[in-house]
Motif scaffolding. Structure first.
Motif, PDB file in Angstrom:
ATOM      1  N   VAL A  14      41.939  40.132  41.039  1.00 22.69           N
ATOM      2  CA  VAL A  14      42.696  38.933  41.386  1.00 22.69           C
ATOM      3  C   VAL A  14      43.028  39.021  42.860  1.00 22.69           C
ATOM      4  O   VAL A  14      43.625  40.013  43.299  1.00 22.69           O
ATOM      5  CB  VAL A  14      44.005  38.843  40.577  1.00 22.69           C
ATOM      6  N   GLU A  15      42.627  38.020  43.587  1.00 23.85           N
ATOM      7  CA  GLU A  15      42.857  37.989  45.034  1.00 23.85           C
ATOM      8  C   GLU A  15      42.436  39.301  45.682  1.00 23.85           C
ATOM      9  O   GLU A  15      43.174  39.893  46.465  1.00 23.85           O
ATOM     10  CB  GLU A  15      44.316  37.646  45.331  1.00 23.85           C
ATOM     11  N   LYS A  17      42.198  42.189  44.489  1.00 24.59           N
ATOM     12  CA  LYS A  17      42.792  43.425  43.979  1.00 24.59           C
ATOM     13  C   LYS A  17      42.257  43.710  42.568  1.00 24.59           C
ATOM     14  O   LYS A  17      42.327  42.842  41.696  1.00 24.59           O
ATOM     15  CB  LYS A  17      44.315  43.251  43.948  1.00 24.59           C
ATOM     16  N   ILE A  19      42.281  44.696  38.963  1.00 23.49           N
ATOM     17  CA  ILE A  19      43.355  44.772  37.970  1.00 23.49           C
ATOM     18  C   ILE A  19      42.816  45.329  36.655  1.00 23.49           C
ATOM     19  O   ILE A  19      43.388  46.245  36.080  1.00 23.49           O
ATOM     20  CB  ILE A  19      43.976  43.373  37.703  1.00 23.49           C
ATOM     21  N   PRO A  38      52.149  48.498  28.619  1.00 24.38           N
ATOM     22  CA  PRO A  38      53.314  48.185  29.453  1.00 24.38           C
ATOM     23  C   PRO A  38      53.032  46.975  30.340  1.00 24.38           C
ATOM     24  O   PRO A  38      51.878  46.587  30.530  1.00 24.38           O
ATOM     25  CB  PRO A  38      53.507  49.447  30.294  1.00 24.38           C
ATOM     26  N   ASN A  39      54.089  46.421  30.895  1.00 19.79           N
ATOM     27  CA  ASN A  39      53.942  45.284  31.816  1.00 19.79           C
ATOM     28  C   ASN A  39      53.056  45.649  32.985  1.00 19.79           C
ATOM     29  O   ASN A  39      53.136  46.759  33.492  1.00 19.79           O
ATOM     30  CB  ASN A  39      55.317  44.882  32.363  1.00 19.79           C
ATOM     31  N   GLY A  40      52.251  44.712  33.385  1.00 18.36           N
ATOM     32  CA  GLY A  40      51.443  44.919  34.581  1.00 18.36           C
ATOM     33  C   GLY A  40      50.199  45.742  34.342  1.00 18.36           C
ATOM     34  O   GLY A  40      49.500  46.110  35.284  1.00 18.36           O
ATOM     35  N   SER A  41      49.877  45.999  33.086  1.00 20.53           N
ATOM     36  CA  SER A  41      48.713  46.846  32.842  1.00 20.53           C
ATOM     37  C   SER A  41      47.408  46.046  32.863  1.00 20.53           C
ATOM     38  O   SER A  41      46.333  46.619  32.804  1.00 20.53           O
ATOM     39  CB  SER A  41      48.874  47.591  31.509  1.00 20.53           C
ATOM     40  N   GLY A  42      47.511  44.733  32.934  1.00 19.60           N
ATOM     41  CA  GLY A  42      46.292  43.922  33.087  1.00 19.60           C
ATOM     42  C   GLY A  42      45.911  43.133  31.852  1.00 19.60           C
ATOM     43  O   GLY A  42      44.809  42.581  31.768  1.00 19.60           O
ATOM     44  N   LYS A  43      46.805  43.058  30.892  1.00 19.00           N
ATOM     45  CA  LYS A  43      46.479  42.385  29.627  1.00 19.00           C
ATOM     46  C   LYS A  43      46.234  40.888  29.839  1.00 19.00           C
ATOM     47  O   LYS A  43      45.236  40.332  29.357  1.00 19.00           O
ATOM     48  CB  LYS A  43      47.626  42.586  28.611  1.00 19.00           C
ATOM     49  N   SER A  44      47.155  40.240  30.553  1.00 21.32           N
ATOM     50  CA  SER A  44      46.984  38.802  30.800  1.00 21.32           C
ATOM     51  C   SER A  44      45.762  38.537  31.668  1.00 21.32           C
ATOM     52  O   SER A  44      45.064  37.538  31.489  1.00 21.32           O
ATOM     53  CB  SER A  44      48.215  38.225  31.503  1.00 21.32           C
ATOM     54  N   THR A  45      45.530  39.437  32.594  1.00 24.24           N
ATOM     55  CA  THR A  45      44.357  39.285  33.463  1.00 24.24           C
ATOM     56  C   THR A  45      43.084  39.301  32.625  1.00 24.24           C
ATOM     57  O   THR A  45      42.176  38.484  32.837  1.00 24.24           O
ATOM     58  CB  THR A  45      44.348  40.408  34.519  1.00 24.24           C
ATOM     59  N   LYS A  55      40.440  31.838  39.320  1.00 23.67           N
ATOM     60  CA  LYS A  55      41.061  32.803  40.239  1.00 23.67           C
ATOM     61  C   LYS A  55      40.815  34.250  39.839  1.00 23.67           C
ATOM     62  O   LYS A  55      41.062  35.165  40.608  1.00 23.67           O
ATOM     63  CB  LYS A  55      42.573  32.547  40.321  1.00 23.67           C
ATOM     64  N   TYR A  56      40.356  34.449  38.602  1.00 24.81           N
ATOM     65  CA  TYR A  56      40.160  35.815  38.111  1.00 24.81           C
ATOM     66  C   TYR A  56      38.680  36.155  38.208  1.00 24.81           C
ATOM     67  O   TYR A  56      37.848  35.609  37.495  1.00 24.81           O
ATOM     68  CB  TYR A  56      40.675  35.938  36.673  1.00 24.81           C
ATOM     69  N   GLU A 181      50.647  37.201  24.620  1.00 19.74           N
ATOM     70  CA  GLU A 181      52.104  37.376  24.467  1.00 19.74           C
ATOM     71  C   GLU A 181      52.763  36.158  23.843  1.00 19.74           C
ATOM     72  O   GLU A 181      53.806  35.703  24.301  1.00 19.74           O
ATOM     73  CB  GLU A 181      52.756  37.690  25.817  1.00 19.74           C
TER      74      GLU A 181
HETATM   75  N1  LIG Z   1      47.447  35.201  39.528  1.00 24.07           N
HETATM   76  C1  LIG Z   1      47.753  36.415  40.028  1.00 24.07           C
HETATM   77  N2  LIG Z   1      47.889  36.545  41.357  1.00 24.07           N
HETATM   78  C2  LIG Z   1      48.184  37.746  41.878  1.00 24.07           C
HETATM   79  N3  LIG Z   1      48.380  38.853  41.164  1.00 24.07           N
HETATM   80  C3  LIG Z   1      48.265  38.782  39.852  1.00 24.07           C
HETATM   81  C4  LIG Z   1      47.944  37.552  39.216  1.00 24.07           C
HETATM   82  N4  LIG Z   1      47.877  37.771  37.884  1.00 24.07           N
HETATM   83  C5  LIG Z   1      48.162  39.074  37.716  1.00 24.07           C
HETATM   84  N5  LIG Z   1      48.382  39.667  38.879  1.00 24.07           N
HETATM   85  C6  LIG Z   1      48.738  41.109  39.063  1.00 24.07           C
HETATM   86  O1  LIG Z   1      47.899  41.839  38.213  1.00 24.07           O
HETATM   87  C7  LIG Z   1      48.611  42.896  37.609  1.00 24.07           C
HETATM   88  C8  LIG Z   1      48.452  42.829  36.108  1.00 24.07           C
HETATM   89  O2  LIG Z   1      49.115  41.729  35.630  1.00 24.07           O
HETATM   90  P1  LIG Z   1      48.949  41.150  34.149  1.00 24.07           P
HETATM   91  O3  LIG Z   1      47.517  40.991  33.861  1.00 24.07           O
HETATM   92  O4  LIG Z   1      49.818  39.970  34.046  1.00 24.07           O
HETATM   93  O5  LIG Z   1      49.536  42.329  33.275  1.00 24.07           O
HETATM   94  P2  LIG Z   1      50.194  42.289  31.826  1.00 24.07           P
HETATM   95  O6  LIG Z   1      49.765  41.045  31.167  1.00 24.07           O
HETATM   96  O7  LIG Z   1      49.656  43.503  31.183  1.00 24.07           O
HETATM   97  O8  LIG Z   1      51.671  42.368  32.035  1.00 24.07           O
HETATM   98  C9  LIG Z   1      50.057  42.783  38.059  1.00 24.07           C
HETATM   99  O9  LIG Z   1      50.258  43.717  39.119  1.00 24.07           O
HETATM  100  C10 LIG Z   1      50.130  41.376  38.576  1.00 24.07           C
HETATM  101  O10 LIG Z   1      51.074  41.295  39.615  1.00 24.07           O
END
Ligand SMILES: Nc1ncnc2c1ncn2[C@@H]1O[C@H](COP(=O)(O)OP(=O)(O)O)[C@@H](O)[C@H]1O
Lengths: 270, 473
Positions: A14-15, A17, A19, A38-45, A55-56, A181
């Motif tokens: 993402v951008e 980086k 993930i 845990p939060n931020g592990s990349g699940k939503s990504t 964007k992904y 989630e």
């Molecule tokens: N649209 C986005 N723009 C920038 N950073 C993102 C975006 N989506 C996710 N991230 C970053 O990617 C990492 C993983 O996020 P995310 O996939 O939401 O994790 P989870 O769902 O496991 O909590 C986080 O550090 C988050 O800040």
């Protein structure tokens, strides 16, 4: 060629980086998988990338569904193929009544299947049947009938939005649903309602990948497989007992095992 | 005798160059001269005061600047090349040699069909095809109750004093097109609803402009006396003609008076040819406890300048001004809505929404003025634009002049692109990009269209917006 959702060595940025850093996962139809972490592990990504959010960016790996290369499809083509994403943060679409939106989405979905089409490319939706199903689904999700004419998600509470996502899933009958989630922010009764709705679709033609931060929805979803995702990778997979273990001990032991730092927030989270 | 156009060509070559607004142009600025106006007025059998009134306006037109602003510069249009339309009978007598050609039969039929459709739901129909009155009819029961529904030429003959008062109450022209329009007007509607008459079904006016290079100038008035109610639907159309070879112009004015406790709705739907320049001025005075609703839809035309002004001139007077526009290609709309609260406890609400594609441009000028002593006034004004692409531009210039202290006044303006996240959300449900955008656009317009108190106009606007969407795909 199988009917499964097959994710192989998937990397997502993402951008710029990285993930998601190499996910392998196969969800067959008829199965329910849970991804915890845990939060931020990349699940939503992972979820967004599977549905094709522009964007992904997928930098490596492949995703197949029903033998098709999903990554080369537009989001709408993925939907027509039978994928569905229940959004973590559903969007508000002002001025568009929920029922109108659903009808159009259903037409698109049926059109995509190309079998129930009524010639000239115009899919047929039995309007009375549609109304009936909408009414039933609203009831199942404990949403008032007035939601049918309200503008899509506009002014809905957080919980109502989540339930409305599941309502859409019920109406569109996907073959593979990714729930991002959906349980977050729901009270326990709503969690049960959501699980019941998913269980209703369950069967040989439906698979589900449920992303969750908490274990409690899994008591009702009863997943076949539980995965743990940390820092963009799946680090453990197991049966429902894995969720149970996380419930009791939290993510801490797993993170320690991996030699990762444990944030205060993650202690005793489950 | 020469034709109107030839007359002007001959004149402009022999006369000394006229002064003009900007002082930078050379050559002719107007399509006709005083002698042409004189012939026009005589041929129409008009009273002397009207000829004098016309000539004064023509004189003003010579020196006034072209309309426009920092955001709207009228470059392509050359007024002196425009051929003013006259009623068939008039132009025949103005010029015996070459009368204004009769409208093409096909167009007449197309308009006829439209009138026919309108007739079913309307209590009165007025249809104008390139300056010729094709139809002007009113339900007999309304006629018997004293309702007037007249082409302005007829109104001048039958009710000269009413027309004179309406014309003399127009504010001074401030630009060349307005002044010229007054000097040259040949048609328009004169509507009068006497005290205590409720006109239930709408009155419908269709202005069809199908002729390249033509100039149509109209003056209309709607007077609604105490306790009466009426709905006027104005449609400006080019009947689906191909883009004109030459630019054409419509300049029109409508003066509205809403009497004490009276109710009026004025809807205007504009779907003119892609090379038509339209200049509309609509001005209303709403008296004590009167209610007025404007509902305007702007879809066509190359350039549209619209000026709407409502003076809330009695306690309890109310106005709702709803306007939507959808522009594409190189279209340009310049919309003004002035809300003047001159008496206490008046309520005004302006809602403008537009969608822009291509290289189109929009500018919205919204003035709220609350005069000293207009306590308890409540004014609301909102303008929102949705940009479907990167090319279009939209500006909103609100201004407030609040001269009373106990008032409520809210205004908001926003321009935004289509939300990428919304788009993805809808696409993830199987809608392709165009379908998703269409849904967002419909949803954008819908709450505003629902504010229009006229179901007929709602339906028509939705239909036209749909059709324009299809055309612009
Ligand atoms: N649209 C986005 N723009 C920038 N950073 C993102 C975006 N989506 C996710 N991230 C970053 O990617 C990492 C993983 O996020 P995310 O996939 O939401 O994790 P989870 O769902 O496991 O909590 C986080 O550090 C988050 O800040």
């Amino acid at each position: 060629m199988t009917d499964a959702l097959e994710i192989r060595d998937l990397h997502v940025s993402v951008e710029g980086k990285a993930i998601v850093k190499g996910v392998d996962l196969t969800v067959r139809k008829g199965e329910v998988h849970a991804i915890m972490g845990p939060n931020g592990s990349g699940k939503s990504t992972l979820a967004m990338a599977l549905m094709g959010h522009p964007k992904y960016e997928v930098t490596r790996g492949e995703v197949l569904f029903k033998g098709q290369n999903v990554l080369e499809l537009e989001p709408e083509e993925r939907a027509k193929l039978g994928l569905f994403l229940a959004f973590q943060y559903p969007l508000e679409i002002s001025g568009v009544p929920l029922s109108r939106f659903l009808l159009q989405a259903l037409k698109a979905r049926l059109g995509g299947e190309g079998e129930k089409g009524g010639g000239n490319g115009q899919p047929k939706v039995d309007f009375r049947e549609f109304r009936k199903q909408l009414k039933e689904s609203l009831k199942l999700l404990r949403l008032d009938e007035s939601f049918a004419t309200r503008y899509l998600n506009e002014g809905f509470s957080g919980g109502e939005k989540k339930r409305c996502e599941i309502l859409q899933m019920l109406m569109l009958k996907p073959e593979m649903a990714i729930l991002d989630e959906t349980d977050s922010g729901l009270d326990i009764d709503s969690v049960k309602v959501v699980a019941a709705a998913v269980n209703r679709l369950r069967g040989p033609d439906f698979g589900c990948l449920a992303i969750t931060h908490y274990q409690r929805i899994l008591n009702y979803l009863k997943p076949d497989v539980v995965h743990v995702m940390v820092d963009g990778r799946i680090v453990r997979s197991g049966g429902p007992e894995l969720a149970q273990e996380l419930e009791e001990k939290g993510y801490e032991p797993i993170l320690r095992e991996l030699g990762l730092e444990v944030s205060e927030a993650e202690k005793g989270v489950a | 005798m020469a034709t109107p156009t030839n007359a002007h060509n001959a004149q402009t070559q022999t006369e000394t160059p006229r002064t003009n607004g900007t002082g930078t142009e050379t050559g002719p600025t107007l399509p006709v001269d005083a002698r042409w106006v004189e012939r026009l007025s005589r041929a129409r059998g008009e009273p002397d005061w009207l000829l004098r009134w016309r000539l004064e306006r023509l004189h003003q037109a010579e020196t006034l600047p072209m309309p426009g602003s920092r955001y709207t510069r009228i470059r392509g249009l050359k007024l002196h090349e425009i051929e003013p339309l006259a009623l068939d009978s008039v132009s025949a007598s103005v010029s015996a040699s070459t009368p204004t050609p009769a409208p093409a039969a096909g167009l007449e039929r197309a308009l006829g069909e439209r009138v026919e459709r309108g007739r079913a739901e309307a209590a009165g129909v007025y249809a104008l095809l390139d300056g010729s009155v094709v139809s002007c009819e009113l339900e007999e029961s309304l006629r018997r109750r004293g309702v007037l529904w007249l082409d302005v030429a007829q109104a001048i003959k039958e009710h000269p004093e009413l027309v004179r008062r309406a014309l003399e109450q127009l504010p001074e022209p401030r630009d060349r097109v307005t002044a010229l329009g007054r000097a040259l007007f040949t048609s328009g509607l004169f509507v009068y609803v006497p005290k205590g008459v409720e006109v239930e079904r709408p009155l419908r006016a269709v202005y069809a402009m199908t002729r390249p290079g033509a100039g149509l100038f109209t003056q209309s008035a709607l007077i609604v006396e105490e306790g009466s109610s009426v709905t006027l639907l104005e449609e400006h159309t080019s009947l689906e003609t191909e883009p004109f070879e030459r630019r054409a112009v419509h300049a029109g004015e409508l003066a509205v008076v809403v009497g004490p406790g009276a109710r009026a709705s004025v809807a205007g739907v504009q779907g003119l040819n892609a090379r038509l320049y339209q200049f509309m001025r609509r001005r209303a005075r709403v008296q004590r406890d009167g209610q007025l609703a404007w509902a305007l839809g702007w879809l066509g035309g190359r350039l549209t300048m619209s000026h709407v002004e409502t003076v809330l001139d009695g306690p309890g007077a109310e106005v709702d001004d709803v306007q939507v526009f959808f522009t594409a290609g190189r279209q340009h709309v310049d919309l003004t809505s002035n809300l003047i609260h001159s008496k206490p406890h008046t309520r005004g609400e302006v809602n403008v929404k537009g969608v822009l594609k291509g290289q189109s441009q929009a500018v919205f000028w919204g003035l709220i003025r609350i005069d000293p002593g207009a306590q308890g006034a409540n004014a609301f004004q909102a303008e929102r634009s949705l940009l479907l692409e990167r090319g279009p531009k939209s500006n909103a210039i609100p201004s407030l002049e609040i001269l009373a202290n106990d008032v409520r006044c809210t205004h908001a303006a926003a321009t935004s692109p289509v939300d990428e996240e919304q788009l993805f959300y809808l696409r993830s449900r199987g809608l392709d990009e165009d379908e998703a955008k269409k849904l967002i656009v419909d949803g954008f317009f819908e709450p505003t269209i629902e504010k229009i108190p006229l179901p007929l106009v709602q339906t028509e606007l939705r239909l036209l917006l749909d059709r324009k969407w299809q055309e612009e795909l």
